[in-house]
Design a protein around this motif. Structure first.
Motif, mmCIF file in Angstrom:
data_model
loop_
_atom_site.group_PDB
_atom_site.id
_atom_site.type_symbol
_atom_site.label_atom_id
_atom_site.label_comp_id
_atom_site.label_asym_id
_atom_site.label_seq_id
_atom_site.Cartn_x
_atom_site.Cartn_y
_atom_site.Cartn_z
ATOM 1 N N TRP A 18 -1.789 26.425 2.121
ATOM 2 C CA TRP A 18 -2.336 26.305 3.470
ATOM 3 C C TRP A 18 -2.930 24.924 3.735
ATOM 4 O O TRP A 18 -2.931 24.460 4.875
ATOM 5 N N SER A 19 -3.406 24.258 2.685
ATOM 6 C CA SER A 19 -3.883 22.882 2.854
ATOM 7 C C SER A 19 -2.711 21.961 3.192
ATOM 8 O O SER A 19 -2.826 21.093 4.069
ATOM 9 N N LEU A 20 -1.589 22.150 2.506
ATOM 10 C CA LEU A 20 -0.387 21.359 2.817
ATOM 11 C C LEU A 20 0.146 21.705 4.202
ATOM 12 O O LEU A 20 0.594 20.821 4.941
ATOM 13 N N ASP A 21 0.089 22.976 4.563
ATOM 14 C CA ASP A 21 0.531 23.396 5.890
ATOM 15 C C ASP A 21 -0.310 22.725 6.970
ATOM 16 O O ASP A 21 0.222 22.265 7.986
ATOM 17 N N LEU A 22 -1.608 22.658 6.737
ATOM 18 C CA LEU A 22 -2.502 22.010 7.685
ATOM 19 C C LEU A 22 -2.074 20.550 7.882
ATOM 20 O O LEU A 22 -1.985 20.067 9.008
ATOM 21 N N ALA A 41 1.355 10.673 17.660
ATOM 22 C CA ALA A 41 0.045 10.660 18.320
ATOM 23 C C ALA A 41 -0.104 11.863 19.257
ATOM 24 O O ALA A 41 -1.163 12.503 19.290
ATOM 25 N N LEU A 42 0.949 12.189 19.983
ATOM 26 C CA LEU A 42 0.899 13.347 20.875
ATOM 27 C C LEU A 42 0.851 14.648 20.085
ATOM 28 O O LEU A 42 0.180 15.611 20.495
ATOM 29 N N ILE A 43 1.568 14.696 18.955
ATOM 30 C CA ILE A 43 1.527 15.881 18.098
ATOM 31 C C ILE A 43 0.111 16.093 17.571
ATOM 32 O O ILE A 43 -0.427 17.205 17.615
ATOM 33 N N ALA A 44 -0.510 15.031 17.077
ATOM 34 C CA ALA A 44 -1.877 15.127 16.554
ATOM 35 C C ALA A 44 -2.846 15.570 17.645
ATOM 36 O O ALA A 44 -3.710 16.428 17.418
ATOM 37 N N LYS A 45 -2.708 15.013 18.827
ATOM 38 C CA LYS A 45 -3.576 15.380 19.956
ATOM 39 C C LYS A 45 -3.388 16.854 20.326
ATOM 40 O O LYS A 45 -4.359 17.576 20.551
ATOM 41 N N HIS A 46 -2.145 17.305 20.340
ATOM 42 C CA HIS A 46 -1.848 18.706 20.653
ATOM 43 C C HIS A 46 -2.421 19.633 19.588
ATOM 44 O O HIS A 46 -3.026 20.665 19.910
ATOM 45 N N TYR A 47 -2.235 19.284 18.315
ATOM 46 C CA TYR A 47 -2.758 20.107 17.213
ATOM 47 C C TYR A 47 -4.283 20.147 17.259
ATOM 48 O O TYR A 47 -4.884 21.194 17.041
ATOM 49 N N LEU A 48 -4.893 19.024 17.584
ATOM 50 C CA LEU A 48 -6.351 18.963 17.703
ATOM 51 C C LEU A 48 -6.851 19.907 18.789
ATOM 52 O O LEU A 48 -7.890 20.561 18.625
ATOM 53 N N ARG A 49 -6.114 20.019 19.863
ATOM 54 C CA ARG A 49 -6.527 20.884 20.974
ATOM 55 C C ARG A 49 -6.178 22.346 20.769
ATOM 56 O O ARG A 49 -6.699 23.200 21.484
ATOM 57 N N TRP A 51 -4.712 24.443 17.266
ATOM 58 C CA TRP A 51 -4.965 25.217 16.053
ATOM 59 C C TRP A 51 -5.783 24.520 14.987
ATOM 60 O O TRP A 51 -6.160 25.146 13.990
ATOM 61 N N LEU A 52 -6.066 23.261 15.107
ATOM 62 C CA LEU A 52 -6.702 22.515 14.018
ATOM 63 C C LEU A 52 -8.025 23.126 13.575
ATOM 64 O O LEU A 52 -8.232 23.347 12.379
ATOM 65 N N PHE A 53 -8.921 23.423 14.479
ATOM 66 C CA PHE A 53 -10.240 23.915 14.084
ATOM 67 C C PHE A 53 -10.168 25.298 13.442
ATOM 68 O O PHE A 53 -10.875 25.584 12.483
ATOM 69 N N PHE A 54 -9.292 26.156 13.950
ATOM 70 C CA PHE A 54 -9.094 27.457 13.329
ATOM 71 C C PHE A 54 -8.530 27.286 11.911
ATOM 72 O O PHE A 54 -9.021 27.916 10.968
ATOM 73 N N ASP A 55 -7.516 26.438 11.767
ATOM 74 C CA ASP A 55 -6.931 26.187 10.444
ATOM 75 C C ASP A 55 -7.951 25.603 9.478
ATOM 76 O O ASP A 55 -8.013 25.995 8.310
ATOM 77 N N LEU A 56 -8.767 24.658 9.956
ATOM 78 C CA LEU A 56 -9.806 24.077 9.102
ATOM 79 C C LEU A 56 -10.808 25.134 8.647
ATOM 80 O O LEU A 56 -11.244 25.135 7.492
#
Length: 89
Positions: A18-22, A41-49, A51-56
């Motif tokens: 799951w760390s690698l998946d993140l 950059a757009l992918i990172a921005k989208h992920y930040l908005r 699933w990122l916090f849930f995954d973290l």
């Protein structure tokens, strides 16, 4: 004792997966308005908005459970605490 060994190995496999998946989610394209977005950059921005916090949080709980196990050095005490942490998930 064998089950504890298997459980310990499984915990490491799961947390590493799951760390690698993140990390790979920062390079996973997505569609928006029917268009495939591949710009990092757009992918990172989208992920930040999205699933990122849930995954973290989820991966963080797994790492915390492993840390508790390592800190206590005893399978009995840390397995109870790790089970309690898993309930949060």
């Amino acid at each position: 004792k064998d089950l504890e060994g298997f459980s310990w190995i499984s915990a490491w496999v799961v947390v590493c997966f799951w760390s690698l998946d993140l990390a790979t989610n920062f390079a996973t394209s997505f569609t928006e308005n029917g268009m495939l977005v591949t710009d990092w950059a757009l992918i990172a921005k989208h992920y930040l908005r999205t699933w990122l916090f849930f995954d973290l949080f989820v991966v963080g709980v797994d790492w915390l459970a492993i840390g508790v196990h390592l800190a206590h050095g005893s399978a009995e005490s840390s397995s109870n605490e790790a089970a309690n942490l898993k309930m949060i998930k």
